[in-house]
Design a protein around this motif. Structure first.
Motif, PDB file in Angstrom:
ATOM      1  N   GLU A   1      24.760  93.814  86.413  1.00  0.00           N
ATOM      2  CA  GLU A   1      24.005  95.114  86.649  1.00  0.00           C
ATOM      3  C   GLU A   1      23.059  95.787  85.314  1.00  0.00           C
ATOM      4  OE1 GLU A   1      26.973  95.520  87.673  1.00  0.00           O
ATOM      5  OE2 GLU A   1      27.417  94.753  89.615  1.00  0.00           O
ATOM      6  N   ILE A   2      23.994  95.279  84.026  1.00  0.00           N
ATOM      7  CA  ILE A   2      23.039  95.780  82.835  1.00  0.00           C
ATOM      8  C   ILE A   2      23.181  94.680  81.718  1.00  0.00           C
ATOM      9  CG2 ILE A   2      24.594  97.885  82.828  1.00  0.00           C
ATOM     10  CD1 ILE A   2      26.618  96.888  80.975  1.00  0.00           C
ATOM     11  N   GLU A   3      23.084  93.601  82.201  1.00  0.00           N
ATOM     12  CA  GLU A   3      22.371  92.852  81.319  1.00  0.00           C
ATOM     13  C   GLU A   3      21.344  92.352  80.638  1.00  0.00           C
ATOM     14  OE1 GLU A   3      22.468  88.808  83.686  1.00  0.00           O
ATOM     15  OE2 GLU A   3      24.298  88.146  83.424  1.00  0.00           O
ATOM     16  N   ASN A   4      19.903  93.393  80.597  1.00  0.00           N
ATOM     17  CA  ASN A   4      18.793  93.355  80.344  1.00  0.00           C
ATOM     18  C   ASN A   4      19.011  94.861  79.487  1.00  0.00           C
ATOM     19  OD1 ASN A   4      17.875  90.727  81.446  1.00  0.00           O
ATOM     20  ND2 ASN A   4      17.387  92.161  83.248  1.00  0.00           N
ATOM     21  N   MET A   5      20.250  94.834  79.476  1.00  0.00           N
ATOM     22  CA  MET A   5      19.981  96.859  78.291  1.00  0.00           C
ATOM     23  C   MET A   5      19.060  96.668  77.184  1.00  0.00           C
ATOM     24  SD  MET A   5      22.171  99.695  78.412  1.00  0.00           S
ATOM     25  CE  MET A   5      23.650  99.060  79.400  1.00  0.00           C
ATOM     26  N   PRO A   6      18.150  97.872  77.585  1.00  0.00           N
ATOM     27  CA  PRO A   6      17.811  98.267  75.722  1.00  0.00           C
ATOM     28  C   PRO A   6      18.235  97.963  74.639  1.00  0.00           C
ATOM     29  CG  PRO A   6      17.176  99.083  77.466  1.00  0.00           C
ATOM     30  CD  PRO A   6      18.384  98.507  78.503  1.00  0.00           C
ATOM     31  N   LYS A   7      18.006  97.396  73.173  1.00  0.00           N
ATOM     32  CA  LYS A   7      18.390  97.541  72.354  1.00  0.00           C
ATOM     33  C   LYS A   7      17.771  97.844  71.631  1.00  0.00           C
ATOM     34  CE  LYS A   7      21.742  94.382  73.785  1.00  0.00           C
ATOM     35  NZ  LYS A   7      22.652  95.101  74.186  1.00  0.00           N
TER      36      LYS A   7
ATOM     37  N   PHE B   1      14.661 113.097  69.280  1.00  0.00           N
ATOM     38  CA  PHE B   1      15.522 112.146  70.027  1.00  0.00           C
ATOM     39  C   PHE B   1      15.561 112.239  71.814  1.00  0.00           C
ATOM     40  CE2 PHE B   1      20.568 112.146  71.819  1.00  0.00           C
ATOM     41  CZ  PHE B   1      20.595 111.059  71.514  1.00  0.00           C
ATOM     42  N   LEU B   2      15.768 113.430  71.535  1.00  0.00           N
ATOM     43  CA  LEU B   2      15.466 113.412  73.032  1.00  0.00           C
ATOM     44  C   LEU B   2      14.243 112.774  73.559  1.00  0.00           C
ATOM     45  CD1 LEU B   2      15.815 117.691  73.777  1.00  0.00           C
ATOM     46  CD2 LEU B   2      17.755 115.876  74.470  1.00  0.00           C
ATOM     47  N   VAL B   3      13.414 113.255  73.279  1.00  0.00           N
ATOM     48  CA  VAL B   3      11.637 112.033  73.307  1.00  0.00           C
ATOM     49  C   VAL B   3      12.312 110.915  73.872  1.00  0.00           C
ATOM     50  CG1 VAL B   3       9.574 111.100  72.810  1.00  0.00           C
ATOM     51  CG2 VAL B   3      10.060 113.723  72.659  1.00  0.00           C
ATOM     52  N   LEU B   4      12.853 109.768  72.298  1.00  0.00           N
ATOM     53  CA  LEU B   4      13.855 108.232  72.084  1.00  0.00           C
ATOM     54  C   LEU B   4      14.111 108.855  73.484  1.00  0.00           C
ATOM     55  CD1 LEU B   4      13.735 108.079  68.900  1.00  0.00           C
ATOM     56  CD2 LEU B   4      12.426 107.191  69.840  1.00  0.00           C
ATOM     57  N   GLN B   5      15.320 109.448  74.380  1.00  0.00           N
ATOM     58  CA  GLN B   5      16.395 108.796  75.212  1.00  0.00           C
ATOM     59  C   GLN B   5      14.763 108.977  76.509  1.00  0.00           C
ATOM     60  OE1 GLN B   5      19.788 108.346  73.555  1.00  0.00           O
ATOM     61  NE2 GLN B   5      20.296 108.917  75.990  1.00  0.00           N
ATOM     62  N   TRP B   6      14.654 109.921  76.308  1.00  0.00           N
ATOM     63  CA  TRP B   6      13.231 109.635  77.621  1.00  0.00           C
ATOM     64  C   TRP B   6      13.017 108.159  77.869  1.00  0.00           C
ATOM     65  CZ3 TRP B   6      12.373 112.506  82.248  1.00  0.00           C
ATOM     66  CH2 TRP B   6      11.162 111.864  82.234  1.00  0.00           C
ATOM     67  N   PHE B   7      12.172 107.663  76.791  1.00  0.00           N
ATOM     68  CA  PHE B   7      12.220 107.177  76.216  1.00  0.00           C
ATOM     69  C   PHE B   7      12.843 105.223  76.627  1.00  0.00           C
ATOM     70  CE2 PHE B   7       8.508 108.512  73.486  1.00  0.00           C
ATOM     71  CZ  PHE B   7       7.302 108.009  74.684  1.00  0.00           C
TER      72      PHE B   7
ATOM     73  N   ASN C   1      13.920 105.101  80.824  1.00  0.00           N
ATOM     74  CA  ASN C   1      12.073 104.659  81.245  1.00  0.00           C
ATOM     75  C   ASN C   1      12.368 103.182  81.103  1.00  0.00           C
ATOM     76  OD1 ASN C   1      11.255 106.995  82.404  1.00  0.00           O
ATOM     77  ND2 ASN C   1       9.719 107.523  80.509  1.00  0.00           N
ATOM     78  N   ALA C   2      13.103 103.068  79.988  1.00  0.00           N
ATOM     79  CA  ALA C   2      12.856 101.293  79.949  1.00  0.00           C
ATOM     80  C   ALA C   2      14.351 100.966  80.299  1.00  0.00           C
ATOM     81  CB  ALA C   2      13.314 101.486  78.137  1.00  0.00           C
ATOM     82  N   LEU C   3      15.137 101.846  80.755  1.00  0.00           N
ATOM     83  CA  LEU C   3      16.617 101.051  81.568  1.00  0.00           C
ATOM     84  C   LEU C   3      16.279 101.040  82.863  1.00  0.00           C
ATOM     85  CD1 LEU C   3      19.509 103.824  80.054  1.00  0.00           C
ATOM     86  CD2 LEU C   3      19.231 101.021  79.997  1.00  0.00           C
TER      87      LEU C   3
ATOM     88  N   SER D   1      13.957  97.559  82.962  1.00  0.00           N
ATOM     89  CA  SER D   1      14.856  97.460  83.199  1.00  0.00           C
ATOM     90  C   SER D   1      15.789  96.553  83.938  1.00  0.00           C
ATOM     91  CB  SER D   1      15.942  96.806  82.197  1.00  0.00           C
ATOM     92  OG  SER D   1      15.235  97.220  81.128  1.00  0.00           O
ATOM     93  N   GLY D   2      15.584  97.101  85.785  1.00  0.00           N
ATOM     94  CA  GLY D   2      15.771  97.287  86.512  1.00  0.00           C
ATOM     95  C   GLY D   2      17.667  97.803  86.886  1.00  0.00           C
ATOM     96  N   ILE D   3      17.585  98.680  85.159  1.00  0.00           N
ATOM     97  CA  ILE D   3      19.315  99.660  85.416  1.00  0.00           C
ATOM     98  C   ILE D   3      19.483 100.901  85.799  1.00  0.00           C
ATOM     99  CG2 ILE D   3      21.001 100.120  83.936  1.00  0.00           C
ATOM    100  CD1 ILE D   3      20.018  97.494  82.003  1.00  0.00           C
ATOM    101  N   LEU D   4      19.345 101.105  87.081  1.00  0.00           N
ATOM    102  CA  LEU D   4      19.928 102.293  87.648  1.00  0.00           C
ATOM    103  C   LEU D   4      20.716 102.710  88.427  1.00  0.00           C
ATOM    104  CD1 LEU D   4      16.538 100.823  90.460  1.00  0.00           C
ATOM    105  CD2 LEU D   4      15.866 102.509  88.343  1.00  0.00           C
TER     106      LEU D   4
END
Length: 185
Positions: free
Chosen positions: A50-56, A97-103, A106-108, A111-114
């Motif tokens: 479920e989290i293999e494609n975790m953004p880094k 920081f909050l803006v990057l959290q929003w991104f 969205n990246a999660l 990546s199919g991580i819901l």
């Protein structure tokens, strides 16, 4: 010069109040860390599918932003002549920081991580949402502190700077632990 007992008592009260607040927040995040560790060490394989494609990259950038904001807050406490500049820098980094959290959210999702994909993805979102909520609270305390920095500098006391700083730095440490636990290890 003799210290005013009433001021010393108020200082003591404020310090105790912030300490209790941070212990409470620490217990909240500690409980989440414990739940995550239990899920991780009981998983047959890690990372789970479920989290293999975790953004880094985004979590790494957020870690840099948090570290830099702690540095600018530290400078704000120590350099009175540049306090306004460092206040703006700290506040701006908090917003970034909050803006990057929003991104990141969205990246999660991209990546199919819901949240609906299971226990571990929902914990990732839970951690990051809860931390972002605390960042919003910390930004509100920075706004409160800004009132003294910009409008009433004669009423700015070291205890106000120190207590808001404790909260800000606490969130930096929590994010670093979250970053290592969720995105690195």
């Amino acid at each position: 010069m003799m210290k005013n007992p009433a001021n010393e008592y108020k200082r003591f009260q404020n310090t105790v109040a912030m300490t209790v607040t941070l212990i409470t927040f620490g217990m909240l995040f500690g409980t989440l860390f414990l739940g995550y560790f239990l899920a991780r060490f009981n998983a047959p394989t890690w990372p789970p599918v479920e989290i293999e494609n975790m953004p880094k990259l985004l979590p790494f950038l957020n870690t840099l932003v948090m570290a830099l904001s702690s540095y600018t807050y530290f400078k704000m406490e120590r350099e009175e002549d540049k306090r306004k500049t460092f206040w703006w820098a700290t506040f701006g980094l908090g917003i970034l920081f909050l803006v990057l959290q929003w991104f990141l959210w969205n990246a999660l999702a991209a990546s199919g991580i819901l949240v609906s994909n299971g226990q571990v993805p929902s914990m990732v979102y839970g951690f990051t949402w809860l931390h972002a909520g605390h960042i919003v609270m910390a930004l509100m305390t920075l706004l409160w502190l800004g009132r003294y920095i910009f409008r009433k500098p004669q009423e700015l006391t070291d205890i106000k700077l120190v207590n808001v700083g404790k909260f800000w730095h606490f969130l930096g440490v929590v994010w670093l632990l979250m970053y290592l636990m969720l995105f690195v290890l």
